[in-house]
Write an enzyme that holds these catalytic residues in place. Structure first.
Site, PDB file in Angstrom:
ATOM      1  N   ASN A  52       0.924  -1.186   0.068  1.00  0.00           N
ATOM      2  CA  ASN A  52      -0.146  -0.052   0.056  1.00  0.00           C
ATOM      3  C   ASN A  52       0.836   1.108  -0.058  1.00  0.00           C
ATOM      4  O   ASN A  52       1.457   1.465   1.048  1.00  0.00           O
ATOM      5  CB  ASN A  52      -1.021  -0.211   1.336  1.00  0.00           C
ATOM      6  CG  ASN A  52      -1.737   1.281   1.431  1.00  0.00           C
ATOM      7  OD1 ASN A  52      -1.881   1.976   0.252  1.00  0.00           O
ATOM      8  ND2 ASN A  52      -2.241   1.336   2.525  1.00  0.00           N
ATOM      9  N   TRP A  53       0.994   1.831  -1.081  1.00  0.00           N
ATOM     10  CA  TRP A  53       1.980   3.049  -1.423  1.00  0.00           C
ATOM     11  C   TRP A  53       1.367   4.218  -0.699  1.00  0.00           C
ATOM     12  O   TRP A  53       2.053   5.341  -0.438  1.00  0.00           O
ATOM     13  CB  TRP A  53       2.351   3.197  -2.826  1.00  0.00           C
ATOM     14  CG  TRP A  53       3.262   2.280  -3.213  1.00  0.00           C
ATOM     15  CD1 TRP A  53       3.788   1.288  -2.877  1.00  0.00           C
ATOM     16  CD2 TRP A  53       3.620   2.312  -4.663  1.00  0.00           C
ATOM     17  NE1 TRP A  53       4.737   0.650  -3.444  1.00  0.00           N
ATOM     18  CE2 TRP A  53       4.588   1.226  -4.762  1.00  0.00           C
ATOM     19  CE3 TRP A  53       3.470   3.011  -5.955  1.00  0.00           C
ATOM     20  CZ2 TRP A  53       5.318   0.902  -5.858  1.00  0.00           C
ATOM     21  CZ3 TRP A  53       4.033   2.559  -7.241  1.00  0.00           C
ATOM     22  CH2 TRP A  53       4.932   1.424  -7.082  1.00  0.00           C
ATOM     23  N   LYS A  54       0.088   4.392  -0.332  1.00  0.00           N
ATOM     24  CA  LYS A  54      -0.576   5.413   0.106  1.00  0.00           C
ATOM     25  C   LYS A  54      -0.552   6.578  -0.740  1.00  0.00           C
ATOM     26  O   LYS A  54      -0.377   6.344  -2.031  1.00  0.00           O
ATOM     27  CB  LYS A  54      -0.294   5.760   1.484  1.00  0.00           C
ATOM     28  CG  LYS A  54      -0.241   4.521   2.382  1.00  0.00           C
ATOM     29  CD  LYS A  54      -0.084   4.736   3.940  1.00  0.00           C
ATOM     30  CE  LYS A  54      -0.009   3.502   4.798  1.00  0.00           C
ATOM     31  NZ  LYS A  54      -0.395   3.501   6.170  1.00  0.00           N
ATOM     32  N   HIS A  66      -9.660   1.308   4.781  1.00  0.00           N
ATOM     33  CA  HIS A  66      -8.440   1.755   5.600  1.00  0.00           C
ATOM     34  C   HIS A  66      -8.624   2.594   6.574  1.00  0.00           C
ATOM     35  O   HIS A  66      -9.361   3.850   6.474  1.00  0.00           O
ATOM     36  CB  HIS A  66      -7.275   2.219   4.512  1.00  0.00           C
ATOM     37  CG  HIS A  66      -5.904   2.356   5.144  1.00  0.00           C
ATOM     38  ND1 HIS A  66      -5.518   2.988   5.845  1.00  0.00           N
ATOM     39  CD2 HIS A  66      -4.953   1.436   4.887  1.00  0.00           C
ATOM     40  CE1 HIS A  66      -4.252   2.885   6.375  1.00  0.00           C
ATOM     41  NE2 HIS A  66      -3.897   1.620   5.699  1.00  0.00           N
ATOM     42  N   GLU A  73      -6.943   5.175   7.553  1.00  0.00           N
ATOM     43  CA  GLU A  73      -6.747   6.413   7.227  1.00  0.00           C
ATOM     44  C   GLU A  73      -7.811   7.176   6.657  1.00  0.00           C
ATOM     45  O   GLU A  73      -8.296   8.006   6.929  1.00  0.00           O
ATOM     46  CB  GLU A  73      -5.445   6.638   6.299  1.00  0.00           C
ATOM     47  CG  GLU A  73      -4.346   6.357   7.186  1.00  0.00           C
ATOM     48  CD  GLU A  73      -3.054   5.775   6.477  1.00  0.00           C
ATOM     49  OE1 GLU A  73      -3.107   5.774   5.248  1.00  0.00           O
ATOM     50  OE2 GLU A  73      -2.121   5.379   7.245  1.00  0.00           O
ATOM     51  N   GLU A  91      -5.492  -4.514  10.639  1.00  0.00           N
ATOM     52  CA  GLU A  91      -4.618  -3.405  10.807  1.00  0.00           C
ATOM     53  C   GLU A  91      -4.786  -2.650  12.221  1.00  0.00           C
ATOM     54  O   GLU A  91      -5.374  -1.747  12.074  1.00  0.00           O
ATOM     55  CB  GLU A  91      -4.418  -2.778   9.586  1.00  0.00           C
ATOM     56  CG  GLU A  91      -4.307  -3.184   8.367  1.00  0.00           C
ATOM     57  CD  GLU A  91      -3.530  -2.423   7.167  1.00  0.00           C
ATOM     58  OE1 GLU A  91      -2.587  -2.638   6.898  1.00  0.00           O
ATOM     59  OE2 GLU A  91      -4.389  -1.162   6.817  1.00  0.00           O
ATOM     60  N   GLY A 147       2.457   2.429  10.638  1.00  0.00           N
ATOM     61  CA  GLY A 147       3.565   3.369  10.363  1.00  0.00           C
ATOM     62  C   GLY A 147       4.050   3.945  11.851  1.00  0.00           C
ATOM     63  O   GLY A 147       4.874   5.103  11.807  1.00  0.00           O
ATOM     64  N   SER A 184       3.361  -2.182  10.079  1.00  0.00           N
ATOM     65  CA  SER A 184       4.817  -2.172  10.207  1.00  0.00           C
ATOM     66  C   SER A 184       5.295  -3.816   9.862  1.00  0.00           C
ATOM     67  O   SER A 184       6.149  -4.281  10.765  1.00  0.00           O
ATOM     68  CB  SER A 184       5.377  -1.792  11.941  1.00  0.00           C
ATOM     69  OG  SER A 184       4.849  -0.408  12.035  1.00  0.00           O
TER      70      SER A 184
HETATM   71  P1  PGA Z   1       2.674   0.389   7.690  1.00  0.00           P
HETATM   72  O1  PGA Z   1       1.250   0.574   7.017  1.00  0.00           O
HETATM   73  O2  PGA Z   1       3.165  -0.738   6.864  1.00  0.00           O
HETATM   74  O3  PGA Z   1       3.505   1.442   7.089  1.00  0.00           O
HETATM   75  O4  PGA Z   1       2.515   0.438   9.278  1.00  0.00           O
HETATM   76  C1  PGA Z   1       0.378  -0.408   6.676  1.00  0.00           C
HETATM   77  C2  PGA Z   1      -1.035   0.063   6.237  1.00  0.00           C
HETATM   78  O5  PGA Z   1      -1.231   1.322   6.439  1.00  0.00           O
HETATM   79  O6  PGA Z   1      -1.649  -0.725   5.155  1.00  0.00           O
END
Ligand code: PGA
Length: 251
Positions: free
Chosen positions: A9-11, A96, A98, A168, A174, A214
């Site tokens: 997931n590059w966001k 997600h 976010e 998640e 993150g 992470s």
């Molecule tokens: P991360 O993000 O691996 O940077 O913790 C995971 C995600 O949000 O899908």
């Protein structure tokens, strides 16, 4: 059996050009055939990257990171499921944390988006996970079960077979802090139980449940070795072609 999946997931990272040069390097790997590799990229890059993958003859899949719940219309700035599918995506990441936190996406909306995406033949990577305060109160299982109950559990049996679940925990996204493999396994087993109760053991066994938060080359093997952890949804560590490749080789 559920399939091994390594999803990136590059966001909101990487220009089209940066995506293309990532792919140049990433596609030089010969990945194991029993791992489904998916990359969630910014929508503007879907077309170029999926063409690049097609030319390489490799079987890597592209995911969008969002879509609208309507098929067309006056929704300035939005993209319909058919648009992202037409650009070359076979998957879409929905729900997600976010999107839930910064764009106010509710369980209801995530269900609507999932139905719209599935109707276009996209597969959905449905995300769920609890915030830190919920984990501290030890009500994380109820919290996540509720997110699932209020959204994808309302899908019919055939739609459910095109859902991948990504657990998640928000406190692990993150932050560099990963759930322990026991914490991940505990939640994944609960999620599989919920699916089994609603749709039966057969569908539950076939549903891929990914862990996200992470994931990196150093912890992927341990996490993926848990019986109910079928792979990972990887943010930060998917931005580097070498480290994401290492994760793909961690099954
Ligand atoms: P991360 O993000 O691996 O940077 O913790 C995971 C995600 O949000 O899908």
């Amino acid at each position: 059996m559920s399939r091994n999946i390594a999803a990136g997931n590059w966001k909101m990272n990487k220009s089209i050009q940066e995506g293309v040069s990532f792919m140049d390097s990433f596609l030089s790997n010969d990945f194991p055939e029993d791992v489904n590799v998916i990359l969630g990229v910014p929508s503007v890059s879907i077309f170029a990257l999926s063409q690049q993958i097609k030319k390489s003859g490799k079987s890597i899949n592209i995911a969008a990171q969002n879509c609208h719940q309507n098929t067309s219309g006056a929704f300035t700035g939005e993209l319909s499921p058919s648009m992202i599918k037409g650009a070359g995506a076979d998957y879409v990441i929905l729900g997600h944390s976010e999107r839930r936190a910064y764009f106010g996406e509710s369980d209801d909306l995530i269900l609507e988006k999932s139905k719209a995406a599935l109707a276009e033949g996209l597969k959905v990577i449905f995300c769920c996970g609890e915030p830190l305060e919920v984990r501290k109160e030890m009500t994380h299982i109820e919290y996540v079960t509720n997110q699932i109950n209020q959204s994808i559990l309302k899908l019919n049996e055939s739609d459910m077979q095109n859902i991948i679940i990504a657990y998640e925990p928000i406190w692990a996204i993150g932050t560099g802090e990963t759930a322990s493999s026991q914490q991940a396994q505990e939640m994944h087993a609960e999620i599989r139980n919920v699916i089994a109760t609603e749709y039966g053991e057969n569908i539950a066994a076939k549903t891929s449940i990914l862990y996200g938060g992470s994931v990196k080359p150093a912890n992927a093997k341990e996490l993926f070795s848990q019986p109910d952890v079928d792979g990972g949804l990887v943010g930060g560590a998917s931005l580097d072609a070498g480290s994401f490749a290492e994760i793909v080789f961690s099954f």
